[in-house]
Write an enzyme that holds these catalytic residues in place. Structure first.
Site, mmCIF file in Angstrom:
data_model
loop_
_atom_site.group_PDB
_atom_site.id
_atom_site.type_symbol
_atom_site.label_atom_id
_atom_site.label_comp_id
_atom_site.label_asym_id
_atom_site.label_seq_id
_atom_site.Cartn_x
_atom_site.Cartn_y
_atom_site.Cartn_z
ATOM 1 N N HIS A 324 0.805 -1.216 0.000
ATOM 2 C CA HIS A 324 0.000 0.000 0.000
ATOM 3 C C HIS A 324 0.838 1.267 0.000
ATOM 4 C CE1 HIS A 324 -3.409 -2.615 0.953
ATOM 5 N NE2 HIS A 324 -4.146 -1.626 0.479
ATOM 6 N N GLY A 325 1.991 1.225 0.625
ATOM 7 C CA GLY A 325 2.791 2.443 0.626
ATOM 8 C C GLY A 325 4.126 2.253 1.282
#
Lengths: 491, 474
Positions: A324-325
Site C-alpha cells: 500500500h505504501g
C-alpha cells in the site's frame, strides 16, 4: 485522467461510441490506444513502465510456455520476469523509504549519508499493473493458463483502462479470455454497466468526497479538533476509504461491462463481516486473492502447522501493508491486521466457550450485530494508521484523541463547524445509511440492480433519475471544489 | 411456418425495443422536470434587468428597426422612447451588463430571426474589449452571459452561443443552471426565500425590476458625488490593444450585418472623464477602433469625444456613477445621439462637426478640472525609503498613503488638505494642512474611520471639491 473529471466524461462516451461503430477486428486496437491515452494523460513518460511490464511478462510467459516443464531455465525465466517487475516497483515506490532508513542507520555510525540525485513522481497504478503481470507469469508457470501469443491482446490485458490505475488486479483466466473476444452492442449489458458506473459515482462523489471534507479538516488540525472529533473522523474515514475505493472499483466494473468485459467484484459488503478474517475475504478481494494464491499458499498456507500458518499470515499482511505504501505506518497497519487474524484464530475455542456460556449463537441478530460492531471497530483502528500517513502523525493523533474528553461536541453544534454544514453533515450520514443498506442486501447476495430490473417502468425511472439527481446535485465536485483524487491512486 | 416465426420474432423484437425506448424517454422527461424545478428554486433571477428585458424582447410584436447592443452604458444611457420620437422607428436596447462582443453577436442573430432589422448600433466600451480583460470563457467571466442565456428561449442559436462562449470543461455549467448553483440546494433558508419571492405576483407578471421602463431601458435618479475617489490605483499607464476575442467577434458582427443588409454603426457611449482618463491613453484606443472600422468601410463614433456645444454632460447631476448616466443624463444624451444619427443619415452634418479628433484635444478645450483623487496605500520598498528619509522615532503601525489626482490642469499644481474622523467620534485630526506634498501618514492610533481630502489649485486657491474614503486596520 480521473473517473470523476470532466475529461473522462468526454473520453468515455467517445471510446464507447467508436468501439461499437468500428469493425470488431479493430476493437482491441482501439481500446489499447484509448488505454494508453488514458494512462498518458497523467504523465506521458510513464507509459514506458507499462510497456516494460508488458514486454517482460509477455516474453517471460512465452519463454515459460515453450521451455521444458522440468527445465531449470523455465524457473530462471520466471524469476527474471518477477524480479524485473519487482525491481521496477522497488525503484519507483520504495527507494526513497529505503534510502531514508539506510541513512538513519549510517547516521548511528556517523557515516556520511546517501544523497538521492533524482526526483520523480510515483507512477499512478504501478503496484496494480506490476502485480497483474507477475500474477500472469506465475499462472503460466503453474500451467493454470496458456501463454498469450498475441502481443496486442496481452498489452490490452495489462493496460485495460477501466482497471489500469486502481484495480481490480485481474487474473489472466478472467480478463485475457475476454479481451480476445469481440463484443457487440448489447442494450441490457450497456445499460447495467452505466447503472453500475452511476452507483460508483454516487459512492465517490456523494459519500466519500463529502466525508473527506470533514476527515481532512480534522486530521490536518488534530490539535484544534481533538478528542471526539478525531474519534468521529476516524470512524468516518473507515467509510470514506471504503466508498472511495469501492466507488472506483464499481465505476471500473461498470466501464468494463459497457465494453463487454466483466471485471471481478472487488468488494462484497466488507463492513457486514462478522470477523476480521471474513472482512479480508470481502475487502479488496483481488489483492487478497493475489496474496493468497501467489504468496500465502506457496509459503505453505495452513498446511504446515499452526505456527507456520500464523507466520505466513503475518508475512502476507506485512507485505500487503508494504504494497500500500512506502511508510512504516502502512507496515503497522498490515501488522495489526495480521495480528487480529492470528489472535482470532488462537482465541477461536475460547470465544466459542464464552458464546455457549451466554447461550448465544450466530443466528441471533444481537450476536451478529455485536460481531459486526467489533469487527468494524478493530478494522477502523487500523485505518487510523492508514490515514495518518506516518508513525509520528499517528502517535500525535492518538494522543489528541485520548487526551481530551469533549462529548459535548455532539450537542453544541461544533460538529457542523468543521467543513460541513449541519445539512451537509446529515446528508453524509443518510448517504452512509443508504450504502450500508445496499451492502446488507449484497451480503445476502441480493443485487439492487436485479431488484430494480423486476420493478415497473415508473419505479425504475424514478430510482435512476433519483440516483442521477443525487450524483449531479449532491456530489462534491465542480468549481468550488478540487476534483478529489481516488485514495488508491497513490498505491 | 418460418414466415410466421419471423413475424413473431419481429413483433417480440419491436415490443422489446419499444419498451426500451419508452424507458429512455421516461427517464429524459423525468430529468427535464427535475431540472426545471431545480432551476426555478436555485436560479436567483428575481429583480434582474436581464429577465425583464428578455421577456420584453420576446413579447414584442412590432418589428424592431433599430437594435442597440452593448453593455450597461446602452441600457442606462439610451432611452428608446426618445429615439422613437426622433427617428420615427422602433428602437430596442438588447444590451446587458458587461456584454462581451460574443454575446452581442448571438443576440444580434436572435433579434434578426424575427425582425427585419434596419440598423444596429454597437456600443464599444473599451473596458470590455482590451486584451487584459480575460477571454470570457471561464465561469467567473461567464456570469454576465449566463444572466442572458438563462432567459433565452431554447434554439440552435442559444446552443451555439453556449458552446462557443464556454470552455469545454464548463459547458455543463452553462447548459444546466441548476448544477451551476447546486451548492444552494442544501441552504433551506435560501430556497424558502426564493420560493416566497417567485410566488409573488410581481415576479410572475415581470414587474419586479422597478427601474425598468420599456424596450430595454432602465433608469436611475441617483446623482453621483462631485469628485470621485478610489483607494486602488486603476489608472493604466501603457496603451492596451484590442483583445483577439473582441476583434474576432467584432469582425463576425460586421460580416453578419454586411451579409444581411443591416446597417452597422460602431459607437462608444460616454463615460465620465474620470473613467476615460483612468484607462490610460484613450486616444490609442480610439485610433485602433477608427482603423478597424475604416478597414470595413465603417466609421467609429465615440461620444466621449463629443464637443461640449452638442453634448454638455460635464456636470455631476447627469451621472449616477462615473460610468453611467442617470435619467436626466440619459434624456439629454438620447436626444443628442438620435439627432446626430438622424442628421448624419440625411447628410446634414459630418461626424467631424460633432467630434474632436482626439480625446486630448477635448481635454485641451475643457475648463481646467480635477476629475478625481486616487489614494494608494504604499506597502512596498518605497515605504521603507520614505520612512528612512524622515527622522521619526518609530514608524511601527504607521500606514503610508500616496495621493494623486486625475485632472486636465495645464500648468498649475494642486495642494491637498487631509484630515480624518475616527469612528464613533466627531473629532477631526488633521493629517496634512494645505500642501503640495502627495504623501501622508496615518498614525497607529487610527483604528477605523473616514479620511477626508480637499483639493485646490495652488495658484488660484480655488477648491475643486472634497472626497472621503473609509479606512480600517483590517
Amino acid at each position: 485522467m480521473l473517473f470523476n473529471s470532466f475529461d473522462f466524461i468526454i473520453f468515455f462516451p467517445i471510446v464507447v461510441l467508436v468501439y461499437f461503430l468500428i469493425p470488431p477486428k479493430l476493437q482491441r486496437i482501439w481500446i489499447l490506444i484509448a488505454s494508453y491515452y488514458f494512462y498518458m494523460s497523467w504523465n506521458p513518460k510513464y507509459i514506458v513502465l507499462i510497456l516494460f511490464t508488458t514486454v517482460v511478462t509477455f516474453i517471460g510467459g512465452i519463454g515459460i510456455d515453450i521451455l521444458d516443464k522440468d527445465s531449470r531455465r523455465r524457473q530462471i525465466c520466471l524469476v527474471c520476469s518477477i524480479s524485473a517487475n519487482l525491481l521496477m516497483l522497488f525503484f519507483f515506490k520504495y527507494i526513497d523509504m529505503m534510502i531514508g532508513y539506510f541513512n538513519k542507520v549510517l547516521g548511528l555510525f556517523h557515516i556520511g549519508i546517501i544523497e538521492k540525485n533524482f526526483c520523480y513522481a510515483l507512477p499512478v497504478g504501478i503496484s496494480f499493473f506490476t502485480f497483474q503481470g507477475i500474477g500472469y507469469v506465475i499462472d503460466v508457470y503453474r500451467g493454470d493458463t496458456k501463454a498469450e501469443k498475441s502481443f496486442l491482446s496481452y498489452a490490452l490485458f495489462i493496460s485495460f483502462f477501466p482497471q489500469l490505475v486502481a484495480g481490480p488486479i485481474e487474473r489472466s483466466k478472467n480478463l485475457l479470455r475476454q479481451v480476445n473476444e469481440t463484443h457487440r452492442f448489447v442494450y441490457d449489458r450497456v445499460k447495467n454497466g452505466l447503472l453500475l458506473m452511476l452507483w460508483g459515482f454516487f459512492l465517490k462523489l456523494v459519500v466519500a468526497d463529502r466525508i473527506a471534507v470533514f476527515v481532512d479538516a480534522v486530521y490536518e488540525n488534530p490539535f484544534g479538533n481533538n478528542g471526539f472529533f478525531i474519534v468521529i473522523a476516524t470512524v468516518l474515514f473507515g467509510f470514506q476509504i471504503y466508498c472511495d475505493f469501492y466507488g472506483y472499483s464499481t465505476i471500473a466494473r461498470g466501464g468494463g461491462k459497457v465494453l463487454g468485459v466483466e471485471l471481478m467484484d472487488n468488494f462484497k459488503a466488507p463492513y457486514m463481516s462478522l470477523s476480521v478474517t471474513e472482512f479480508w475475504r470481502r475487502w479488496h478481494i483481488s489483492l487478497t486473492g493475489w496474496f493468497r494464491d501467489y504468496l500465502y499458499i506457496p509459503l505453505g498456507g495452513n498446511r504446515k502447522g499452526k505456527l507456520r500458518q500464523y507466520s505466513n499470515l503475518m508475512i502476507v499482511f506485512l507485505a500487503s501493508g508494504l504494497w500500500h505504501g512506502a511508510s512504516l505506518s502502512f507496515v503497522i497497519w498490515g501488522a495489526l491486521n495480521g495480528i487480529y487474524q492470528v489472535i482470532g484464530n488462537i482465541s477461536k475455542s475460547v470465544r466459542y466457550r464464552i458464546m455457549k456460556r451466554f447461550q448465544s449463537d450466530e443466528i441471533k441478530w444481537e450476536h451478529r450485530f455485536l460481531c459486526r460492531l467489533c469487527t468494524f471497530c478493530l478494522v477502523d483502528i487500523t485505518w487510523l494508521f492508514f490515514r495518518a500517513g506516518s508513525i509520528q502523525n499517528a502517535v500525535a493523533i492518538c494522543e489528541q484523541m485520548f487526551g481530551v474528553c469533549n462529548p459535548w461536541i455532539f450537542f453544541s453544534g461544533a460538529l457542523y463547524e468543521i467543513g460541513l454544514s449541519r445539512q451537509e453533515f446529515w446528508l453524509m450520514l443518510i448517504a452512509i445509511v443508504i450504502v450500508l443498506w445496499v451492502d446488507s442486501l449484497h451480503y445476502r447476495d441480493i443485487h439492487v440492480l436485479a431488484v430494480l430490473e423486476k420493478r415497473g417502468l415508473l419505479f425504475r425511472t424514478l430510482a435512476v433519475s433519483g440516483l442521477i439527481f443525487a450524483v449531479v446535485m449532491l456530489g462534491v465536485y465542480g468549481e468550488s471544489q478540487d476534483v478529489g483524487t481516488f485514495i488508491y491512486f497513490t498505491f | 411456418m418460418w414466415g410466421h416465426l419471423s413475424i413473431l420474432h419481429f413483433k417480440t423484437f419491436t415490443k422489446r425495443n419499444l419498451k426500451r425506448f419508452a424507458g429512455i424517454i421516461a427517464l429524459v422527461l423525468v430529468l427535464m422536470v427535475e431540472e426545471s424545478i431545480l432551476e426555478y428554486l436555485l436560479v436567483d433571477d428575481d429583480g434582474t434587468f436581464e429577465r425583464m428585458m428578455m421577456h420584453d424582447f420576446y413579447k414584442n410584436t412590432e418589428n424592431i428597426d433599430n437594435l442597440y447592443l452593448g453593455s450597461s452604458h446602452v441600457f442606462c444611457d439610451l432611452n428608446p422612447a426618445v429615439l422613437d420620437e426622433i427617428n420615427g422607428k422602433n428602437n430596442f436596447n438588447l444590451s446587458t451588463s458587461a456584454q462581451p462582443l460574443i454575446a452581442s453577436y448571438y443576440l444580434l442573430i436572435e433579434a434578426d430571426k424575427n425582425n427585419d432589422l434596419d440598423c444596429v448600433y454597437l456600443d464599444l466600451w473599451n473596458g470590455l474589449l482590451m486584451e487584459d480583460n480575460g477571454i470570457w470563457k471561464e465561469p467567473g467571466e461567464l456570469l454576465t452571459s449566463w444572466q442572458v442565456l438563462d432567459q433565452m428561449k431554447f434554439s440552435a442559436n442559444k446552443l451555439k452561443w453556449l458552446l462557443d462562449s464556454t470552455d469545454y470543461r464548463y459547458v455543463y455549467l452553462s447548459a444546466f443552471p441548476s448544477i451551476r448553483y447546486k451548492n444552494r440546494l442544501l441552504d433551506f433558508d435560501y430556497l424558502a426565500e426564493q420560493l416566497r419571492n417567485k410566488m409573488k405576483s410581481d415576479y410572475r407578471c415581470y414587474n419586479d425590476y422597478e427601474n425598468y421602463v420599456h424596450k430595454g431601458y432602465s433608469y436611475t435618479d441617483h446623482t453621483a458625488d462631485e469628485l470621485y475617489c478610489t483607494t486602488t490605483v486603476r489608472k493604466v499607464e501603457k496603451p492596451r490593444k484590442l483583445s483577439s476575442t473582441a476583434k474576432e467577434y467584432l469582425i463576425k458582427i460586421i460580416d453578419y450585418c454586411d451579409k444581411n443588409n443591416i446597417k452597422l454603426r460602431l459607437c462608444a457611449n460616454p463615460v465620465s472623464d474620470w473613467a476615460v482618463c483612468q484607462t490610460g491613453d484613450y486616444d490609442e484606443y480610439v485610433m485602433q477602433m477608427r482603423e478597424l472600422a475604416a478597414q470595413y468601410g465603417l466609421e467609429y463614433y465615440d461620444f466621449n469625444l463629443c464637443k461640449k456645444e452638442y453634448l454638455d454632460i460635464e456636470d455631476n447631476t447627469f451621472w449616477s456613477d462615473n460610468n453611467h448616466l442617470n435619467r436626466c443624463g440619459a434624456e439629454l444624451y438620447s436626444n443628442v445621439f438620435g439627432t446626430f444619427f438622424e442628421k448624419l443619415e440625411k447628410g446634414e452634418i459630418q461626424s467631424s462637426d460633432y467630434f474632436y479628433d482626439s480625446y486630448q484635444e477635448k481635454l485641451d478645450n475643457m475648463e481646467e478640472r480635477v476629475f478625481g483623487v486616487v489614494v494608494e496605500e504604499i506597502e512596498d520598498e518605497r515605504r521603507t525609503e520614505y520612512f528612512a528619509s524622515l527622522s521619526m522615532e518609530s514608524t511601527e503601525g504607521c500606514r503610508l498613503f500616496n495621493l494623486s489626482t486625475i485632472d486636465n490642469l495645464k500648468s498649475d499644481g494642486i495642494e491637498t488638505y487631509v484630515y480624518r474622523v475616527e469612528s464613533g467620534t466627531k473629532e477631526m485630526s488633521v493629517l496634512q494642512d494645505w500642501d503640495e506634498n502627495s504623501r501622508y501618514i496615518l498614525p497607529p492610533s487610527a483604528e477605523s474611520g473616514k479620511l477626508y481630502i480637499k483639493v485646490r489649485n495652488v495658484r488660484t486657491k480655488e477648491e475643486y471639491g472634497e472626497v472621503d474614503i473609509e479606512y480600517s486596520k483590517d
